[in-house]
Design an enzyme around this catalytic site. Structure first.
Site, PDB file in Angstrom:
ATOM      1  N   PHE A 131     -12.287  47.456  46.311  1.00 49.01           N
ATOM      2  CA  PHE A 131     -13.318  48.232  46.475  1.00 49.01           C
ATOM      3  C   PHE A 131     -14.539  47.255  46.215  1.00 49.01           C
ATOM      4  O   PHE A 131     -14.728  46.927  45.178  1.00 49.01           O
ATOM      5  CB  PHE A 131     -13.290  49.702  45.751  1.00 49.01           C
ATOM      6  CG  PHE A 131     -14.319  50.334  46.176  1.00 49.01           C
ATOM      7  CD1 PHE A 131     -14.196  51.564  47.253  1.00 49.01           C
ATOM      8  CD2 PHE A 131     -15.628  50.482  45.505  1.00 49.01           C
ATOM      9  CE1 PHE A 131     -15.063  52.268  47.526  1.00 49.01           C
ATOM     10  CE2 PHE A 131     -16.635  51.397  46.008  1.00 49.01           C
ATOM     11  CZ  PHE A 131     -16.424  52.316  46.884  1.00 49.01           C
ATOM     12  N   ASP A 204      -8.477  50.420  37.870  1.00 50.25           N
ATOM     13  CA  ASP A 204      -9.330  51.292  38.679  1.00 50.25           C
ATOM     14  C   ASP A 204      -8.340  52.364  39.199  1.00 50.25           C
ATOM     15  O   ASP A 204      -7.674  52.093  40.234  1.00 50.25           O
ATOM     16  CB  ASP A 204     -10.307  50.599  39.596  1.00 50.25           C
ATOM     17  CG  ASP A 204     -11.495  51.380  40.335  1.00 50.25           C
ATOM     18  OD1 ASP A 204     -10.990  52.791  40.409  1.00 50.25           O
ATOM     19  OD2 ASP A 204     -12.174  51.064  40.458  1.00 50.25           O
ATOM     20  N   TYR A 229     -15.462  62.346  41.105  1.00 53.25           N
ATOM     21  CA  TYR A 229     -15.645  63.390  42.148  1.00 53.25           C
ATOM     22  C   TYR A 229     -14.751  63.141  43.185  1.00 53.25           C
ATOM     23  O   TYR A 229     -14.878  63.663  44.468  1.00 53.25           O
ATOM     24  CB  TYR A 229     -17.162  62.903  42.449  1.00 53.25           C
ATOM     25  CG  TYR A 229     -17.511  61.439  42.992  1.00 53.25           C
ATOM     26  CD1 TYR A 229     -16.867  61.021  44.064  1.00 53.25           C
ATOM     27  CD2 TYR A 229     -18.007  60.770  42.068  1.00 53.25           C
ATOM     28  CE1 TYR A 229     -17.348  59.642  44.296  1.00 53.25           C
ATOM     29  CE2 TYR A 229     -18.445  59.394  42.312  1.00 53.25           C
ATOM     30  CZ  TYR A 229     -17.756  58.728  43.208  1.00 53.25           C
ATOM     31  OH  TYR A 229     -18.245  57.404  43.498  1.00 53.25           O
ATOM     32  N   LYS A 230     -13.660  62.536  43.096  1.00 50.42           N
ATOM     33  CA  LYS A 230     -12.606  62.362  44.430  1.00 50.42           C
ATOM     34  C   LYS A 230     -11.426  63.339  44.070  1.00 50.42           C
ATOM     35  O   LYS A 230     -11.749  64.614  44.260  1.00 50.42           O
ATOM     36  CB  LYS A 230     -12.252  60.954  44.417  1.00 50.42           C
ATOM     37  CG  LYS A 230     -13.285  59.944  45.011  1.00 50.42           C
ATOM     38  CD  LYS A 230     -12.877  58.632  44.933  1.00 50.42           C
ATOM     39  CE  LYS A 230     -13.981  57.712  45.443  1.00 50.42           C
ATOM     40  NZ  LYS A 230     -13.818  56.415  44.701  1.00 50.42           N
ATOM     41  N   ARG A 378      -9.897  57.012  58.095  1.00 48.78           N
ATOM     42  CA  ARG A 378      -9.226  57.162  56.875  1.00 48.78           C
ATOM     43  C   ARG A 378      -9.153  58.620  56.734  1.00 48.78           C
ATOM     44  O   ARG A 378     -10.055  59.585  56.733  1.00 48.78           O
ATOM     45  CB  ARG A 378     -10.074  56.724  55.951  1.00 48.78           C
ATOM     46  CG  ARG A 378      -9.218  56.334  54.512  1.00 48.78           C
ATOM     47  CD  ARG A 378     -10.487  55.641  53.639  1.00 48.78           C
ATOM     48  NE  ARG A 378     -11.384  56.501  53.242  1.00 48.78           N
ATOM     49  CZ  ARG A 378     -12.200  56.317  51.920  1.00 48.78           C
ATOM     50  NH1 ARG A 378     -11.618  55.514  51.182  1.00 48.78           N
ATOM     51  NH2 ARG A 378     -13.242  57.022  51.637  1.00 48.78           N
TER      52      ARG A 378
END
Ligand SMILES: *Cc1c(COP(=O)(O)O)cnc(C)c1O
Length: 419
Positions: A131, A204, A229-230, A378
């Site tokens: 990322f 991560d 927050y995912k 996605r």
């Protein structure tokens, strides 16, 4: 409603949805009616437990309790308390996790700390498809400390850590699940290869924790960070978490030595003395509103074994992959996500030449996904709130977008700020 080709799939999906599944907790979320939300891997939906807690924190704890709430509501220990709630989701002990700051900030802190635990080693290995923020932060850490940053293909890690080059590696930074392709890496294997070279493994977990087992302790993971927050559902800008294996806690020397990480913060001592344990990762005053929203959000996992969540996730993504082969392959979509269940996280990526238009047109049909460069649609499958029927709807709407070439709408020529 369902076109004939997908009618059989809908019958099968309804059957699957009728079976009792402990991991199905849709009633604990406040989702807008008529929306199939396949972007919980970017921003998790709102858990029903959150609004009353936020209202209480604002009006009673802050409004009435004022500064006394730091003690009365134990705001001070919220970072450790919420960390302890996350711990079982990632396979860590409750005293190995603390919630603080953002993932980007924590990545910086953990990469510097990892390097300090391996003095004399001058190389940082970073997964090449990481990322972007992970790569940007690692590059800055390398610049700051005068290290060599080497991007690495995790499939070629064995070669990268061999011999004298391997003996110079301080840390390997990798993501358990690739944010674009949805590919899942073998945490045990990558960690073992890092350790064989004498390096630390820094993970991560942003795209895995909350949707699949991580088992940091079982695999000997040294340090990890992840997003709140995912799949954890803490809401926009929710703070991130840090995992520090017990073995490293005594020697860990994080670079941001703020007073919340001090052994005795209210001694107001002139010299810094790190707190015992994982608390030394704390920096300054945490965002209490967001932190307590995350704490409330995490109650959706109460009493739930993460393996049951993984089973449901695989059931949903397997159905999607099967239906995509059957109904989307001929419509310009190519599967980017590994087909082997072990090889993927809880998201599926499809390539399409007009991917951005596909995502926007799909949104107008009530199916929310996102676009990632250069040509990726996605789709994230939040196992706790999606049904197999939602999966069929998603395939149906993707097929309709393609059949009517809705991706060509001139409105999609201008990209929104957030894609
Ligand atoms: C979402 C995500 C982040 C987010 O970082 P922030 O500092 O919260 O913006 C970082 N790394 C990965 C792999 C992510 O998926």
């Amino acid at each position: 409603m369902t076109p004939a080709p997908l009618a059989a799939a809908r019958v099968r999906a309804d059957e699957l949805d009728r079976a009792v599944d402990v991991a199905f907790r849709r009633d604990r979320f406040l989702l807008p009616a008529g929306t199939v939300y396949l972007d919980g891997n970017s921003l998790g939906p709102l858990p029903a437990a959150v609004p009353p807690v936020v209202a209480d924190v604002v009006t009673r704890q802050w409004g009435q309790g004022l500064v006394a709430s730091w003690n009365a509501e134990d705001w001070w220990h919220a970072p450790e308390r919420v960390g302890a709630r996350i711990a079982p989701l990632v396979g860590a002990a409750t005293d190995e996790v603390v919630v603080a700051d953002s993932t980007s900030v924590n990545l910086f802190a953990m990469l510097v700390a990892a390097t300090r635990l391996r003095p004399g080693r001058r190389t940082l290995l970073v997964e090449q498809a990481a990322f972007p923020t992970d790569g940007y932060i690692a590059a800055s850490v390398a610049r700051l400390l005068g290290l060599h940053l080497r991007p690495v293909d995790l499939d070629c890690l064995t070669a990268a850590v061999q011999g004298s080059a391997g003996r110079d590696v301080a840390a390997v930074l990798a993501s358990q699940v690739d944010y674009r392709t949805g590919r899942a890496y073998d945490v045990a294997q990558v960690t073992r290869l890092a350790h064989d070279a004498g390096a630390l493994a820094v993970w991560d977990l942003s795209h895995s924790a909350g949707a699949m087992p991580v088992d940091v302790d079982a695999h000997g993971v040294d340090l990890a960070v992840g997003c709140g927050y995912k799949y954890l559902g803490g809401g926009p800008g929710a703070p991130s978490y840090v995992v520090v294996a017990r073995a490293h806690q005594g020697a860990l020397d994080p670079p941001l030595t703020g007073w919340h990480g001090h052994a005795r913060p209210f001694a107001m001592a002139p010299a810094y003395e790190p707190a015992l344990g994982v608390s030394r990762v704390r920096v300054g005053t945490p965002p209490i509103l967001s932190l307590l929203a995350l704490e409330a959000a995490l109650t959706v996992f109460d009493g739930l074994d993460i393996r049951a969540v993984r089973s449901r996730s695989l059931s949903l993504t397997s159905l999607f992959c099967d239906l995509a082969d059957e109904h989307l392959a001929g419509a310009g979509f190519t599967m980017l996500t590994p087909r082997a269940p072990d090889g993927r996280g809880s998201q599926v990526a499809l390539r399409h030449p007009a991917a951005y238009g596909v995502v926007r047109a799909l949104g107008e049909r009530g199916v929310v996904a996102d676009f990632r460069e250069p040509d990726i649609v996605r789709l994230g499958f939040g196992p706790l709130y999606l049904t197999h029927a939602d999966v069929v709807t998603a395939v149906e709407q993707l097929a309709a977008v393609a059949a009517h070439r809705e991706f060509d709408d001139p409105r999609w020529t201008v990209r929104a700020t957030v894609t």
